[in-house]
Design a protein around this motif. Structure first.
Motif, PDB file in Angstrom:
ATOM      1  N   GLN A 146       0.924   9.409  -6.018  1.00  0.00           N
ATOM      2  CA  GLN A 146       1.701  10.747  -5.520  1.00  0.00           C
ATOM      3  C   GLN A 146       2.405  11.199  -6.784  1.00  0.00           C
ATOM      4  O   GLN A 146       2.371  12.247  -7.202  1.00  0.00           O
ATOM      5  N   TYR A 198      -9.212   2.330  -1.200  1.00  0.00           N
ATOM      6  CA  TYR A 198      -8.373   1.985  -2.304  1.00  0.00           C
ATOM      7  C   TYR A 198      -7.322   1.108  -2.066  1.00  0.00           C
ATOM      8  O   TYR A 198      -7.132   0.220  -2.584  1.00  0.00           O
ATOM      9  N   TRP A 215     -13.482  13.695  -1.610  1.00  0.00           N
ATOM     10  CA  TRP A 215     -11.949  13.427  -2.089  1.00  0.00           C
ATOM     11  C   TRP A 215     -12.155  12.041  -3.145  1.00  0.00           C
ATOM     12  O   TRP A 215     -12.815  11.108  -2.851  1.00  0.00           O
ATOM     13  N   SER A 216     -11.253  12.242  -4.293  1.00  0.00           N
ATOM     14  CA  SER A 216     -11.192  10.981  -4.990  1.00  0.00           C
ATOM     15  C   SER A 216      -9.748  11.084  -5.837  1.00  0.00           C
ATOM     16  O   SER A 216      -9.584  12.741  -6.079  1.00  0.00           O
ATOM     17  N   MET A 217      -9.039  10.495  -6.056  1.00  0.00           N
ATOM     18  CA  MET A 217      -8.013  10.574  -7.013  1.00  0.00           C
ATOM     19  C   MET A 217      -8.173  11.111  -8.190  1.00  0.00           C
ATOM     20  O   MET A 217      -9.149  10.418  -8.944  1.00  0.00           O
ATOM     21  N   GLU A 270     -12.748   7.537   0.745  1.00  0.00           N
ATOM     22  CA  GLU A 270     -12.239   6.789  -0.449  1.00  0.00           C
ATOM     23  C   GLU A 270     -10.864   6.004  -0.290  1.00  0.00           C
ATOM     24  O   GLU A 270     -10.726   5.019  -0.770  1.00  0.00           O
ATOM     25  N   TRP A 271      -9.962   6.834   0.381  1.00  0.00           N
ATOM     26  CA  TRP A 271      -8.563   6.481   0.433  1.00  0.00           C
ATOM     27  C   TRP A 271      -8.454   5.286   1.136  1.00  0.00           C
ATOM     28  O   TRP A 271      -7.665   4.219   0.997  1.00  0.00           O
ATOM     29  N   HIS A 330       0.871  -1.103   0.200  1.00  0.00           N
ATOM     30  CA  HIS A 330      -0.022   0.123  -0.080  1.00  0.00           C
ATOM     31  C   HIS A 330       1.157   1.231  -0.095  1.00  0.00           C
ATOM     32  O   HIS A 330       0.599   2.315  -0.676  1.00  0.00           O
ATOM     33  N   CYS A 335      -3.840  10.024   5.624  1.00  0.00           N
ATOM     34  CA  CYS A 335      -3.872   9.417   4.213  1.00  0.00           C
ATOM     35  C   CYS A 335      -2.369   9.696   3.638  1.00  0.00           C
ATOM     36  O   CYS A 335      -1.704  10.970   3.920  1.00  0.00           O
ATOM     37  N   PRO A 359      -7.798  14.115   1.435  1.00  0.00           N
ATOM     38  CA  PRO A 359      -8.385  12.850   1.495  1.00  0.00           C
ATOM     39  C   PRO A 359      -9.473  12.467   2.651  1.00  0.00           C
ATOM     40  O   PRO A 359     -10.061  11.479   2.430  1.00  0.00           O
ATOM     41  N   PHE A 365      -1.447  10.525   0.850  1.00  0.00           N
ATOM     42  CA  PHE A 365      -1.530  11.362  -0.500  1.00  0.00           C
ATOM     43  C   PHE A 365      -1.479  12.599   0.110  1.00  0.00           C
ATOM     44  O   PHE A 365      -2.421  12.961   1.024  1.00  0.00           O
ATOM     45  N   TRP A 394       0.603   4.202  -2.882  1.00  0.00           N
ATOM     46  CA  TRP A 394       0.245   5.762  -2.605  1.00  0.00           C
ATOM     47  C   TRP A 394       1.707   6.483  -3.110  1.00  0.00           C
ATOM     48  O   TRP A 394       1.216   7.650  -3.504  1.00  0.00           O
TER      49      TRP A 394
END
Length: 260
Positions: free
Chosen positions: A124, A233, A147-149, A229-230, A116, A246, A142, A248, A120
């Motif tokens: 990034q 993931y 939030w979403s990538m 969300e994170w 993981h 997170c 996040p 990110f 990430w």
């Protein structure tokens, strides 16, 4: 012939499922056989990925190294994938998932947590390479429900699957680390906060319990209604509560830190 299929054949970095099946060699071929073995299993929980595999819709990108060249190759492929996805007509049979596979040389991880962490770092780096502005309706934090990538202006859902997942078999696609990427909107269309969407999610979670031998992760939820969300993931291998920050950082936060 479907217009999106025509467009996809013109890409330079994406590889179609058919191309891997017919021409894949070495670890690329091994990856395909791992993925095929899982998605051909009628008990595999994700009905969307099984449908995509059955209809030959998967798109692959193979990342040989985690260095600059590997990340630029991935960013170029993801740009192509986003452009391919912009013209989506809303049908399940034209929804192409992207399977990003990393070579054994690119990843030194051994545990779920280490995989993981690597995932990430990849997200990034993609964020650093992304010149497009973050969509205005997507949160930068996040820990925000919105939030979403995002990449190239498109919100995405990124599923981290690793060889270290033992209990949560549904997050293990074989011997290589994988990011399975879909546009965020497709989950909202097929499994969003609607009666039919809730029914789809309930069915998948029932299948997860059967396939994994354990109930679904308590972090799974629906976008925009409180679930982060994170967390989703990268699901940990046990059903346990989670906390922490997170890894990110959006570019705005990084720039703020540098200027403070």
């Amino acid at each position: 012939m479907d217009v999106q299929v025509d467009r996809s054949q013109q890409t330079t970095k994406l590889t179609s499922q058919t191309q891997v099946l017919e021409c894949g060699e070495g670890w690329h071929r091994a990856v395909f056989e791992d993925v095929a073995a899982r998605l051909a299993d009628p008990d595999f929980p994700c009905v969307f990925s099984r449908n995509a595999f059955r209809k030959g819709l998967l798109r692959f990108v193979f990342v040989e190294s985690a260095g600059r060249d590997g990340m630029r190759h991935l960013a170029g492929a993801l740009t192509e994938y986003v452009e391919l996805s912009r013209g989506w007509d809303g049908r399940l049979d034209t929804a192409y998932p992207l399977v990003v596979m990393f070579s054994a040389q690119a990843v030194t991880a051994r545990t779920v947590e280490e995989y993981h962490s690597f995932g990430w770092q990849v997200l990034q780096e993609l964020h650093h390479l992304d010149a497009a502005p973050w969509p205005e309706d997507v949160g930068h934090d996040p820990d925000s429900a919105s939030w979403s990538m995002c990449f190239n202006g498109m919100p995405l859902f990124c599923n981290m699957s690793s060889p270290a997942h033992r209990n949560r078999r549904s997050r293990n696609l074989g011997g290589h680390f994988a990011l399975v990427i879909n546009p965020r909107e497709r989950f909202d269309v097929f499994a969003g906060e609607t009666p039919s969407g809730r029914q789809v999610r309930a069915n998948i979670r029932k299948r997860i319990r059967s396939y994994d031998g354990m109930r679904h992760s308590p972090q799974l939820g629906s976008y925009g209604v409180g679930a982060l969300e994170w967390f989703q993931y990268g699901l940990i291998d046990e059903n346990a509560e989670r906390s922490g920050a997170c890894p990110f950082q959006p570019q705005t936060a990084i720039e703020t830190d540098r200027n403070s």
